[in-house]
Design a protein around this motif. Structure first.
Motif, PDB file in Angstrom:
ATOM      1  N   UNK A 135       7.785  -2.253  12.117  1.00  0.00           N
ATOM      2  CA  UNK A 135       6.598  -2.226  11.267  1.00  0.00           C
ATOM      3  C   UNK A 135       6.476  -0.891  10.538  1.00  0.00           C
ATOM      4  N   UNK A 136       6.857   0.200  11.211  1.00  0.00           N
ATOM      5  CA  UNK A 136       6.815   1.524  10.589  1.00  0.00           C
ATOM      6  C   UNK A 136       7.728   1.582   9.364  1.00  0.00           C
ATOM      7  N   UNK A 137       8.796   0.790   9.376  1.00  0.00           N
ATOM      8  CA  UNK A 137       9.695   0.731   8.224  1.00  0.00           C
ATOM      9  C   UNK A 137       8.931   0.322   6.966  1.00  0.00           C
ATOM     10  N   UNK A 138       7.890  -0.500   7.132  1.00  0.00           N
ATOM     11  CA  UNK A 138       7.100  -0.937   5.984  1.00  0.00           C
ATOM     12  C   UNK A 138       6.412   0.232   5.295  1.00  0.00           C
ATOM     13  N   UNK A 139       6.175   1.307   6.023  1.00  0.00           N
ATOM     14  CA  UNK A 139       5.566   2.490   5.433  1.00  0.00           C
ATOM     15  C   UNK A 139       6.620   3.463   4.933  1.00  0.00           C
ATOM     16  N   UNK A 140       7.779   3.475   5.584  1.00  0.00           N
ATOM     17  CA  UNK A 140       8.814   4.459   5.260  1.00  0.00           C
ATOM     18  C   UNK A 140       9.715   3.982   4.124  1.00  0.00           C
ATOM     19  N   UNK A 141      10.141   2.731   4.191  1.00  0.00           N
ATOM     20  CA  UNK A 141      11.075   2.218   3.186  1.00  0.00           C
ATOM     21  C   UNK A 141      10.573   2.400   1.759  1.00  0.00           C
ATOM     22  N   UNK A 142       9.262   2.220   1.498  1.00  0.00           N
ATOM     23  CA  UNK A 142       8.785   2.431   0.129  1.00  0.00           C
ATOM     24  C   UNK A 142       8.954   3.852  -0.395  1.00  0.00           C
ATOM     25  N   UNK A 143       9.321   4.806   0.471  1.00  0.00           N
ATOM     26  CA  UNK A 143       9.632   6.134  -0.044  1.00  0.00           C
ATOM     27  C   UNK A 143      10.791   6.082  -1.041  1.00  0.00           C
ATOM     28  N   UNK A 144      11.597   5.022  -0.953  1.00  0.00           N
ATOM     29  CA  UNK A 144      12.680   4.862  -1.925  1.00  0.00           C
ATOM     30  C   UNK A 144      12.143   4.751  -3.342  1.00  0.00           C
ATOM     31  N   UNK A 145      10.876   4.348  -3.483  1.00  0.00           N
ATOM     32  CA  UNK A 145      10.299   4.219  -4.815  1.00  0.00           C
ATOM     33  C   UNK A 145      10.260   5.567  -5.521  1.00  0.00           C
ATOM     34  N   UNK A 163       0.822  -1.204   0.000  1.00  0.00           N
ATOM     35  CA  UNK A 163       0.000   0.000   0.000  1.00  0.00           C
ATOM     36  C   UNK A 163       0.864   1.266   0.000  1.00  0.00           C
ATOM     37  N   UNK A 164       1.977   1.239   0.725  1.00  0.00           N
ATOM     38  CA  UNK A 164       2.857   2.403   0.758  1.00  0.00           C
ATOM     39  C   UNK A 164       3.525   2.622  -0.593  1.00  0.00           C
ATOM     40  N   UNK A 165       3.900   1.541  -1.272  1.00  0.00           N
ATOM     41  CA  UNK A 165       4.475   1.670  -2.614  1.00  0.00           C
ATOM     42  C   UNK A 165       3.481   2.336  -3.556  1.00  0.00           C
ATOM     43  N   UNK A 166       2.208   1.959  -3.444  1.00  0.00           N
ATOM     44  CA  UNK A 166       1.194   2.602  -4.264  1.00  0.00           C
ATOM     45  C   UNK A 166       1.064   4.080  -3.952  1.00  0.00           C
ATOM     46  N   UNK A 167       1.046   4.411  -2.666  1.00  0.00           N
ATOM     47  CA  UNK A 167       0.893   5.811  -2.268  1.00  0.00           C
ATOM     48  C   UNK A 167       2.066   6.661  -2.732  1.00  0.00           C
ATOM     49  N   UNK A 210      -1.151  -1.369  -9.505  1.00  0.00           N
ATOM     50  CA  UNK A 210      -0.662  -2.740  -9.319  1.00  0.00           C
ATOM     51  C   UNK A 210      -0.305  -2.982  -7.852  1.00  0.00           C
ATOM     52  N   UNK A 211       0.363  -2.022  -7.239  1.00  0.00           N
ATOM     53  CA  UNK A 211       0.752  -2.179  -5.826  1.00  0.00           C
ATOM     54  C   UNK A 211      -0.479  -2.264  -4.921  1.00  0.00           C
ATOM     55  N   UNK A 212      -1.489  -1.432  -5.178  1.00  0.00           N
ATOM     56  CA  UNK A 212      -2.700  -1.491  -4.359  1.00  0.00           C
ATOM     57  C   UNK A 212      -3.379  -2.852  -4.475  1.00  0.00           C
ATOM     58  N   UNK A 213      -3.454  -3.375  -5.687  1.00  0.00           N
ATOM     59  CA  UNK A 213      -4.091  -4.679  -5.891  1.00  0.00           C
ATOM     60  C   UNK A 213      -3.293  -5.783  -5.193  1.00  0.00           C
ATOM     61  N   UNK A 214      -1.976  -5.707  -5.266  1.00  0.00           N
ATOM     62  CA  UNK A 214      -1.152  -6.694  -4.556  1.00  0.00           C
ATOM     63  C   UNK A 214      -1.407  -6.633  -3.049  1.00  0.00           C
ATOM     64  N   UNK A 215      -1.595  -5.427  -2.515  1.00  0.00           N
ATOM     65  CA  UNK A 215      -1.903  -5.295  -1.096  1.00  0.00           C
ATOM     66  C   UNK A 215      -3.204  -5.979  -0.743  1.00  0.00           C
ATOM     67  N   UNK A 216      -4.215  -5.826  -1.600  1.00  0.00           N
ATOM     68  CA  UNK A 216      -5.503  -6.474  -1.369  1.00  0.00           C
ATOM     69  C   UNK A 216      -5.363  -7.992  -1.397  1.00  0.00           C
ATOM     70  N   UNK A 217      -4.604  -8.490  -2.376  1.00  0.00           N
ATOM     71  CA  UNK A 217      -4.438  -9.940  -2.518  1.00  0.00           C
ATOM     72  C   UNK A 217      -3.665 -10.523  -1.337  1.00  0.00           C
ATOM     73  N   UNK A 218      -2.581  -9.860  -0.950  1.00  0.00           N
ATOM     74  CA  UNK A 218      -1.694 -10.425   0.069  1.00  0.00           C
ATOM     75  C   UNK A 218      -2.247 -10.298   1.484  1.00  0.00           C
TER      76      UNK A 218
END
Length: 422
Positions: A362-372, A241-245, A401-409
């Protein structure tokens, strides 16, 4: 589990109110909305020009993400050992405010390459201070709030964040319309951040006491933490979800200028953000309460699907007003997601003795995708150089695509529910 009786444990865990507990999130949401979405894109154009704006904005976002990646787990672990939360919040906010002052100085007085690197320095201070504060602060919901109330508390937090973002967007619109200098925007961010921090610091005094010692709760190693299935899949889902955002958020101002052909992209992007946030306010509090009844995952299924669809439709929006309508739709999904995000994460924490460390990880999961932001910025510039705004098609398409992957996973998350909700 704890050694306290259920009554004593519940009394110990009851914070003053969800509004006071979540007040600091209001300040940080206002702060990051104005900084990342409205101010930094405009300042980067001022420093480096139009041709390389995407590349440099993505680079700056990625540089900041390095600090945001490292600080929360380290500071969180130290907070768990000390049993204290609020001293970290106080010091972190101080560093954050100093960083805002440096950025304001760079964009107001300096310019060119020297000004840019001073601006980067200020941004790094902002990232360090804010993450130093939020890692221990993130532990307060799982530490203080019983599981059966976390959806409500998470919903209040999501709604406060949405209101803060709405005010941030409105402030950006007003500052742009009035032609006020950048210094005014930085001063406003500092006042809101400090005021919100003081509400939490003064209103949650019990959080500044050593946390209850849980002698029968183990502290898992990092390997054991990620081997714990609820945490692992919540972490991965949040990454998606963070990658999508972060594939879309930094470039919204450029999208309104290049694709929607708006003459005032700062004001137009502020209006789009306002639409997203108004809708998210509606769905945030409702989504949190629904999740306490039916579980977290059904809410995320709907939210992620709505966000993905809206991101794709923005690519074919025939005009600005249709884009505003799609922004409202996206906001309904975004608000529902944020309303259960922290509740789902809090439910997945394996040990009460390491709340701050584990929430920091867990917060890293939201922050690390900023690298995108760096590769997406490069992809945006490359695609647009090919013509027909191809860059936006690629970037927004990947976000969907990232949002859909979040829904699936998220289906793989072994969700736990409190007995009262059955």
């Amino acid at each position: 589990m704890t050694n306290l009786s259920p009554v004593a444990s519940r009394a110990r865990m009851a914070p003053a109110s969800p509004w006071v507990l979540s007040a600091f999130w209001f300040g940080t949401a206002f702060h990051w909305l104005m900084l990342l979405t409205l101010l930094m894109p405009a300042h980067i154009v001022k420093f480096v020009g139009e041709d390389q704006k995407g590349t440099y904005l993505g680079l700056l976002t990625a540089i900041g993400a390095v600090i945001a990646l490292v600080v929360p787990p380290v500071v969180g672990a130290h907070s768990d050992r000390s049993g204290r939360r609020l001293p970290y919040l106080k010091l972190g906010v101080g560093v954050n405010l100093a960083g805002l002052a440096v950025m304001a100085l760079a964009v107001t007085i300096l310019g060119g390459s020297n000004g840019f690197w001073i601006y980067v320095l200020g941004y790094l201070l902002v990232q360090f201070g804010n993450n130093y504060a939020t890692a221990p602060y993130s532990a307060l919901i799982p530490q203080l709030v019983p599981q059966e109330q976390r959806g409500r508390y998470s919903g209040v937090m999501g709604m406060l964040q949405a209101i803060a973002q709405l005010l941030g967007a409105a402030s950006g619109f007003a500052l742009g319309a009035l032609g006020l200098p950048a210094m005014a925007a930085f001063a406003l961010m500092a006042v809101v951040l400090l005021g919100a921090a003081l509400i939490t610091i003064r209103g949650v005094p019990e959080a500044d006491q050593p946390a209850p010692v849980q002698t029968d709760a183990p502290v898992l190693s990092w390997q054991e933490l990620f081997a714990y299935q609820p945490f692992l899949w919540v972490f991965i889902t949040r990454v998606m979800f963070a990658l999508g955002q972060y594939s879309v958020q930094p470039f919204m101002q450029y999208y309104t200028a290049d694709v929607l052909r708006q003459p005032n992209p700062v004001a137009s992007s502020s209006l789009m953000l306002a639409c997203i946030i108004v809708a998210s306010i509606i769905s945030a509090l409702i989504g949190g309460r629904i999740s306490d009844r039916v579980g977290r995952k059904p809410v995320i299924y709907v939210a992620g699907s709505v966000m993905a669809g809206a991101a794709l439709l923005l690519l074919v929006a025939p005009g600005f007003y249709i884009a505003l309508l799609l922004a409202l739709v996206f906001g309904l999904g975004y608000g529902a997601f944020t309303s259960v995000d922290w509740a789902l994460g809090s439910d997945a924490m394996p040990s009460g003795r390491s709340y701050a460390r584990d929430m920091g990880i867990w917060h890293v999961a939201f922050v690390a995708p900023q690298f995108i932001g760096a590769p997406q910025g490069k992809l945006l510039d490359w695609g647009n150089a090919q013509g027909d705004n191809l860059g936006y098609t690629l970037v927004f398409g990947l976000a969907a695509v990232f949002f859909i992957l979040g829904v699936v996973l998220v289906r793989k998350v072994p969700e736990t529910r409190h007995a009262h909700s059955s």
